[in-house]
Write a protein that holds these residues in place. Structure first.
Motif, PDB file in Angstrom:
ATOM      1  N   ALA A 113       0.823  -1.210   0.000  1.00 46.36           N
ATOM      2  CA  ALA A 113       0.000   0.000   0.000  1.00 46.36           C
ATOM      3  C   ALA A 113       0.860   1.264   0.000  1.00 46.36           C
ATOM      4  CB  ALA A 113      -0.943  -0.015   1.202  1.00 46.36           C
ATOM      5  N   ALA A 114       1.900   1.287   0.821  1.00 47.43           N
ATOM      6  CA  ALA A 114       2.712   2.508   0.933  1.00 47.43           C
ATOM      7  C   ALA A 114       3.380   2.832  -0.402  1.00 47.43           C
ATOM      8  CB  ALA A 114       3.764   2.351   2.022  1.00 47.43           C
ATOM      9  N   GLU A 115       3.965   1.812  -1.006  1.00 46.48           N
ATOM     10  CA  GLU A 115       4.629   1.986  -2.303  1.00 46.48           C
ATOM     11  C   GLU A 115       3.618   2.448  -3.368  1.00 46.48           C
ATOM     12  OE1 GLU A 115       7.621  -0.666  -2.197  1.00 46.48           O
ATOM     13  OE2 GLU A 115       8.633   1.097  -2.992  1.00 46.48           O
ATOM     14  N   THR A 116       2.433   1.878  -3.296  1.00 46.17           N
ATOM     15  CA  THR A 116       1.420   2.195  -4.299  1.00 46.17           C
ATOM     16  C   THR A 116       0.932   3.629  -4.154  1.00 46.17           C
ATOM     17  OG1 THR A 116       0.789  -0.121  -4.301  1.00 46.17           O
ATOM     18  CG2 THR A 116      -0.781   1.416  -5.258  1.00 46.17           C
ATOM     19  N   VAL A 117       0.775   4.061  -2.899  1.00 45.48           N
ATOM     20  CA  VAL A 117       0.376   5.451  -2.677  1.00 45.48           C
ATOM     21  C   VAL A 117       1.433   6.388  -3.263  1.00 45.48           C
ATOM     22  CG1 VAL A 117       0.138   7.226  -0.884  1.00 45.48           C
ATOM     23  CG2 VAL A 117      -1.120   5.071  -0.695  1.00 45.48           C
ATOM     24  N   ARG A 118       2.684   6.048  -3.054  1.00 43.60           N
ATOM     25  CA  ARG A 118       3.742   6.897  -3.606  1.00 43.60           C
ATOM     26  C   ARG A 118       3.692   6.910  -5.132  1.00 43.60           C
ATOM     27  NH1 ARG A 118       9.027   6.938  -0.333  1.00 43.60           N
ATOM     28  NH2 ARG A 118       8.939   4.724  -0.677  1.00 43.60           N
ATOM     29  N   ALA A 155      12.297  -2.296  -7.715  1.00 42.62           N
ATOM     30  CA  ALA A 155      12.144  -2.549  -9.153  1.00 42.62           C
ATOM     31  C   ALA A 155      11.086  -3.628  -9.402  1.00 42.62           C
ATOM     32  CB  ALA A 155      13.486  -2.959  -9.759  1.00 42.62           C
ATOM     33  N   GLU A 156      11.105  -4.664  -8.572  1.00 39.00           N
ATOM     34  CA  GLU A 156      10.155  -5.760  -8.728  1.00 39.00           C
ATOM     35  C   GLU A 156       8.723  -5.286  -8.460  1.00 39.00           C
ATOM     36  OE1 GLU A 156      11.293  -8.540  -9.995  1.00 39.00           O
ATOM     37  OE2 GLU A 156       9.177  -9.077 -10.169  1.00 39.00           O
ATOM     38  N   ARG A 157       8.553  -4.490  -7.400  1.00 38.12           N
ATOM     39  CA  ARG A 157       7.198  -3.981  -7.098  1.00 38.12           C
ATOM     40  C   ARG A 157       6.688  -3.064  -8.200  1.00 38.12           C
ATOM     41  NH1 ARG A 157       8.203  -2.798  -0.710  1.00 38.12           N
ATOM     42  NH2 ARG A 157       8.603  -4.968  -0.185  1.00 38.12           N
ATOM     43  N   TYR A 158       7.588  -2.244  -8.745  1.00 37.60           N
ATOM     44  CA  TYR A 158       7.157  -1.359  -9.823  1.00 37.60           C
ATOM     45  C   TYR A 158       6.790  -2.149 -11.081  1.00 37.60           C
ATOM     46  CZ  TYR A 158       7.426   3.114  -7.612  1.00 37.60           C
ATOM     47  OH  TYR A 158       7.137   4.191  -6.806  1.00 37.60           O
ATOM     48  N   ALA A 159       7.488  -3.243 -11.304  1.00 40.60           N
ATOM     49  CA  ALA A 159       7.118  -4.096 -12.437  1.00 40.60           C
ATOM     50  C   ALA A 159       5.686  -4.608 -12.246  1.00 40.60           C
ATOM     51  CB  ALA A 159       8.107  -5.252 -12.565  1.00 40.60           C
ATOM     52  N   GLU A 160       5.363  -4.998 -11.011  1.00 39.24           N
ATOM     53  CA  GLU A 160       3.992  -5.475 -10.751  1.00 39.24           C
ATOM     54  C   GLU A 160       2.962  -4.353 -10.910  1.00 39.24           C
ATOM     55  OE1 GLU A 160       3.267  -7.961  -7.403  1.00 39.24           O
ATOM     56  OE2 GLU A 160       5.310  -8.743  -7.400  1.00 39.24           O
ATOM     57  N   LEU A 161       3.326  -3.152 -10.428  1.00 39.35           N
ATOM     58  CA  LEU A 161       2.405  -2.018 -10.584  1.00 39.35           C
ATOM     59  C   LEU A 161       2.157  -1.732 -12.064  1.00 39.35           C
ATOM     60  CD1 LEU A 161       3.734   0.422  -7.800  1.00 39.35           C
ATOM     61  CD2 LEU A 161       1.650  -0.967  -7.726  1.00 39.35           C
ATOM     62  N   ALA A 162       3.211  -1.775 -12.862  1.00 44.05           N
ATOM     63  CA  ALA A 162       3.065  -1.501 -14.300  1.00 44.05           C
ATOM     64  C   ALA A 162       2.167  -2.545 -14.955  1.00 44.05           C
ATOM     65  CB  ALA A 162       4.437  -1.467 -14.971  1.00 44.05           C
ATOM     66  N   LEU A 163       2.330  -3.808 -14.549  1.00 40.90           N
ATOM     67  CA  LEU A 163       1.496  -4.864 -15.128  1.00 40.90           C
ATOM     68  C   LEU A 163       0.028  -4.657 -14.759  1.00 40.90           C
ATOM     69  CD1 LEU A 163       3.896  -7.905 -14.629  1.00 40.90           C
ATOM     70  CD2 LEU A 163       3.241  -6.847 -16.806  1.00 40.90           C
ATOM     71  N   ARG A 164      -0.213  -4.166 -13.547  1.00 40.29           N
ATOM     72  CA  ARG A 164      -1.598  -3.837 -13.189  1.00 40.29           C
ATOM     73  C   ARG A 164      -2.151  -2.718 -14.065  1.00 40.29           C
ATOM     74  NH1 ARG A 164      -3.269  -4.130  -6.918  1.00 40.29           N
ATOM     75  NH2 ARG A 164      -2.505  -6.230  -6.507  1.00 40.29           N
TER      76      ARG A 164
END
Lengths: 211, 211
Positions: free
Chosen positions: A159-164, B189-198
């Motif tokens: 959640a924190a990362e996503t908010v950012r 980097a891994e979390r951002y990859a998941e955010l981008a896929l969403r």
């Protein structure tokens, strides 16, 4: 860029000379950078004597802080109004605050740009003040996302990362939005609301919030 | 901030004095803004005579352009390598280029910050050159997202807007990442990859790419 309109968008306690200086300061900071613009230039272009200028603002740093504090306080007010007007549903609330955030960043691009590029130019005390205000902006988003996760209408382990990520993608609109571009601010705001709902995993597996 | 390591991260044709100047220029632009730093200060801190300084770089603007061009060319090389190493699957490709983008922006924060805050300080010709390079960065993302949409492994009606959102959220990592923060660059980097896929709607309705 609509600096003059933007800075006057809310009632202000500053006298007209001070407002004129803030408008000129904003445009000079933008053209030349904060360190490249002098109090003398700002006063001259604002049609104010140098001594009157120092009466309004003891230093150039006071102008920079005033510009940043004002736009951030206005953003907080917009976000709180949007959130409270959206009712209790976390998805509706997130969509509403994203829209409000994007709309302010299309209306007040110059102040947003200066807020990001010149934060380093503030004194430590002033920077802390602005950072504290920005933390309040972030907190509005965090609370809405946390509530959505708690009620399981959102599905997002980070959640924190996503908010950012949401905040930075919305803030960046100030950098690329052009009034003569193909999309109206409201259209952009609506698309960003949908992107944010995807990021938090709103309505995953259901129809509704996302396509 | 690791400016010196970053600027030397790839083989360079510049002689050592020029490299020393670029390192100093980067840190002074960061502290004082581009307009606040002088060629004389840069030369002095780099331990180079003023005449030698002007031999390496005819103007301060040449240093700014060199810094921006170099980091952007390195980014393009990283993205192309990541994409080509990921195989043909658009989701794997998108994840790979997002990771590469985020990793570069954690390693070379200072250059990324200057690239964003001082683009306005370049001459029109230099700005066009940097913008053309950035367009190539954007094109790598656009092509991968377009291919995913074409093959219906992504579901996103606003591909262009989404690419911009992905790029800006990834670029913003340079602004907040701290080497002493809680998460390693690879984790971010891994979390951002998941955010981008969403954001692109990868694997909607299937298990796999997204949670």
């Amino acid at each position: 860029m609509g600096a003059s309109a933007a800075l006057k968008s809310r009632p202000s306690a500053e006298p007209d000379g001070a407002e004129a200086m803030l408008r000129v300061a904003l445009s000079l900071f933008l053209e030349q950078g904060y360190h490249g613009a002098s109090m003398r230039d700002i006063a001259q272009r604002a049609g104010v004597s140098v001594s009157a200028a120092y009466h309004y603002f003891p230093s150039k740093a006071d102008m920079l802080r005033t510009i940043m504090v004002r736009v951030t306080e206005d953003l907080i007010a917009d976000l709180e109004a949007a959130r409270d007007g959206a009712g209790p549903d976390p998805a509706a609330r997130l969509a509403a605050i994203v829209r409000a955030h994007v709309l302010l960043h299309t209306r007040r691009q110059d102040e947003s740009f200066i807020g990001n590029s010149e934060l380093r130019s503030l004194s430590l005390v002033d920077r802390r003040k602005v950072v504290a205000l920005r933390d309040r902006v972030g907190q509005v988003f965090k609370d809405v996302v946390a509530e959505g996760c708690r009620r399981r209408v959102f599905s997002q382990p980070y959640a924190a990362e996503t908010v950012r990520a949401i905040l930075t993608m919305c803030t960046a609109v100030a950098g690329w939005y052009r009034a003569n571009g193909p999309d109206r601010p409201e259209t952009i705001a609506e698309r960003y609301a949908e992107l944010a709902l995807r990021l938090v995993g709103a309505g995953r597996g259901e129809e509704g919030h996302t396509r």
